[in-house]
Write an enzyme that holds these catalytic residues in place. Structure first.
Site, PDB file in Angstrom:
ATOM      1  N   SER A 178       0.840  -1.196   0.000  1.00 19.23           N
ATOM      2  CA  SER A 178       0.000   0.000   0.000  1.00 19.23           C
ATOM      3  C   SER A 178       0.879   1.252   0.000  1.00 19.23           C
ATOM      4  O   SER A 178       1.629   1.467  -0.946  1.00 19.23           O
ATOM      5  CB  SER A 178      -0.950  -0.045   1.199  1.00 19.23           C
ATOM      6  OG  SER A 178      -2.020   0.852   1.028  1.00 19.23           O
ATOM      7  N   ASP A 209      -0.871  -4.905  -3.330  1.00 18.96           N
ATOM      8  CA  ASP A 209      -2.260  -4.481  -3.186  1.00 18.96           C
ATOM      9  C   ASP A 209      -2.453  -2.976  -3.180  1.00 18.96           C
ATOM     10  O   ASP A 209      -3.131  -2.420  -2.306  1.00 18.96           O
ATOM     11  CB  ASP A 209      -2.891  -5.099  -1.935  1.00 18.96           C
ATOM     12  CG  ASP A 209      -4.396  -5.306  -2.130  1.00 18.96           C
ATOM     13  OD1 ASP A 209      -4.772  -5.810  -3.197  1.00 18.96           O
ATOM     14  OD2 ASP A 209      -5.177  -4.950  -1.234  1.00 18.96           O
ATOM     15  N   HIS A 229      -6.796  -6.858   2.149  1.00 18.29           N
ATOM     16  CA  HIS A 229      -5.775  -5.855   1.870  1.00 18.29           C
ATOM     17  C   HIS A 229      -4.428  -6.225   2.498  1.00 18.29           C
ATOM     18  O   HIS A 229      -3.375  -5.942   1.935  1.00 18.29           O
ATOM     19  CB  HIS A 229      -6.247  -4.500   2.404  1.00 18.29           C
ATOM     20  CG  HIS A 229      -5.341  -3.360   2.078  1.00 18.29           C
ATOM     21  ND1 HIS A 229      -4.858  -3.110   0.808  1.00 18.29           N
ATOM     22  CD2 HIS A 229      -4.812  -2.385   2.879  1.00 18.29           C
ATOM     23  CE1 HIS A 229      -4.079  -2.045   0.835  1.00 18.29           C
ATOM     24  NE2 HIS A 229      -4.032  -1.587   2.069  1.00 18.29           N
TER      25      HIS A 229
END
EC number: 3.1.1.-
Length: 376
Positions: A182, A209, A342
Site C-alpha cells: 500500500s 495491493d 488488503h
C-alpha cells in the site's frame, strides 16, 4: 488496493545495537491503569471490562526475524527500528540478496514477520529479509525536530538514508528486492531510482495491493471507513481480536505478532467520560493530508522502474489505463492471491513468499541473454 477501496556488510550489522525481540515489545504491553473515572449516576455504571482472551495473546517475533536493530539515521533525524534476517552467503558467492520490506500506513515492520519466516524457510536462508518501521510507526523515534511529515519524498528519503547507513558501500551491499505494501509500495517504487543512482543493485520491485486509480478513487471515502474503526481498546488481546473478527487481518497468528506494535497506552483524558487503556499509535485520520502524495503518479513510477516489476493483488482489482496498457505490453508480472484481504502478506504469507521467491529466482538468477520480467 482491493480492501482499501472497499474498506563488509555483516561486520557493519554486527556493530549496530541489537535488541531482543519479545512478545511485549517492552513498554507497549504493560497493563495500563484503569483511567475511567466515575460516571454520573444518570448514565449508569461503566460497562465492565472484558477479560483478555488468552487465545489471542501476543506472540513474540523472536523466531520470525534473527534480530531487531535500532539504527540512528542522522540525515532523517530518526532512530529507526529494523527487523532483520541476514542472507546466508557462502564464501565466494557474492553479497547475497535481501528483501527490503516497507509496510503500509498505520502498520509496522512486524506485519512482514510471518512472510519473513517463510522466505527464510523456502530459500534455506539464502535470501534475507529486512523490514522497517517508518517514521511515526512502530518503534522508530525522532531524534530531533518533528517526525510528523509523512509526505512521499520524506518517506523515500528515510528509506534511502537508512539503507546507506546499514550498507554504506554499494559494491559490498547485497542486492535488494524492494517490497512495499500500500503506502509502502509507493515508497519503494520512488526509492528504486535513487538507490540505482547510488549504484546499489536492485533485483526487482514488488508492489502489494495498491493500484493508483483505485487508491485515488478510494480517498474521498476513507473518512467514513476510518470512523467505523474503534477509538481504542481495553487490552492488547481486544485489539488483536478486533483485527481478526473484522477481517482486517485474516491470519490470527500474524495478528498476534503485528497488532501489539500498532497500539500504545492511551494518556488519561479528563475531558472524556469514557476512555480506553490503549489507543492507536498512528491514527490514520491524522495522515490524510499525505494520501494523494503517496499514490498520485504511482503507475508511471512503477512502469518506469529500471528493474523487474511485480504487482500482487488481493483480488481482481481494476487496473488503471496505464497499468492495463503496461500489462498487455508485458512490462510487469501480476499475481492475484485469492482468499486474502488488503493485508495479503499477513493473510497468506506462504503464498506471497512463494511468489516473491520465484520472482527473485527468475529475475536475479536469470540466464545471460534472457530478459528479466518487465524488461523490453
Amino acid at each position: 488496493m482491493s480492501d482499501l477501496y472497499r474498506s563488509a556488510m555483516q561486520a557493519r550489522i554486527a556493530k549496530l545495537p541489537h535488541l531482543p525481540i519479545d512478545a511485549s515489545e517492552s513498554d507497549e504491553q504493560e497493563e495500563a491503569a484503569d483511567s475511567i473515572s466515575s460516571l454520573p449516576s444518570s448514565m449508569g455504571p461503566p460497562r465492565p471490562r472484558r477479560e483478555p482472551n488468552p487465545a489471542l495473546s501476543p506472540i513474540s517475533a523472536s523466531s520470525y526475524f534473527t534480530e531487531a536493530l535500532q539504527i540512528s539515521v542522522p540525515a532523517s533525524q530518526l532512530d529507526a527500528r529494523v527487523y532483520y534476517t541476514p542472507p546466508r552467503v557462502a564464501q565466494g558467492e557474492g553479497t547475497g540478496t535481501i528483501m527490503v520490506c516497507h509496510h503500509g500506513a498505520g502498520f509496522s515492520g512486524l506485519s512482514f514477520a510471518c512472510f519473513a519466516k517463510q522466505v527464510t524457510e523456502i530459500t534455506a536462508g539464502e535470501c534475507g529479509v529486512m523490514s522497517i518501521d517508518a517514521r511515526r510507526h512502530g518503534k522508530t523515534r525522532p531524534t530531533g525536530g518533528s517526525d510528523q511529515d509523512l509526505s512521499i519524498d520524506v518517506l523515500v528519503s528515510d528509506l534511502v538514508n537508512l539503507l546507506q547507513i546499514v550498507f554504506p558501500d554499494p559494491a559490498l551491499a547485497p542486492s535488494f528486492v524492494l517490497v512495499g505494501h500500500s503506502m509502502g509500495g509507493a515508497v519503494i517504487v520512488h526509492a528504486c531510482p535513487r538507490l540505482l543512482e547510488r549504484k546499489y543493485k536492485i533485483g526487482g520491485v514488488a508492489v502489494l495491493d495498491v493500484v493508483e486509480g483505485s487508491a485515488i478513487e478510494a480517498l474521498p471515502h476513507m473518512p467514513v471507513v476510518l470512523n467505523s474503526r474503534p477509538q481504542g481498546f481495553g487490552s492488547v488481546e481486544e485489539a488483536i481480536e478486533w483485527h481478526v473478527t473484522a477481517n482486517q487481518i485474516r491470519n490470527p497468528i500474524s495478528a498476534r505478532i503485528s497488532v501489539p506494535s500498532l497500539i500504545i497506552e492511551a494518556p488519561p483524558d479528563p475531558r472524556k467520560l469514557r476512555s480506553h487503556p490503549y489507543t492507536w499509535r498512528t491514527p490514520l485520520g491524522s495522515t490524510g493530508q499525505y494520501w494523494e502524495s503517496w499514490f498520485r503518479g504511482l503507475s508511471t513510477s512503477f512502469l518506469n522502474a529500471r528493474t523487474a516489476r511485480l504487482l500482487v493483488l488481493a483480488g481482481t482489482d481494476r487496473l488503471d489505463k496505464e497499468l492495463m496498457i503496461g500489462q498487455m505490453q508485458g512490462k510487469f508480472q501480476m499475481v492475484v492471491v485469492p482468499g486474502t484481504g488488503h493485508m495479503l502478506h499477513e493473510d497468506d504469507p506462504v503464498k506471497l513468499a512463494e511468489t516473491l521467491v520465484a520472482f527473485w529466482r527468475r529475475n536475479e538468477r536469470v540466464v545471460v541473454g534472457v530478459k528479466k520480467v518487465g524488461e523490453l
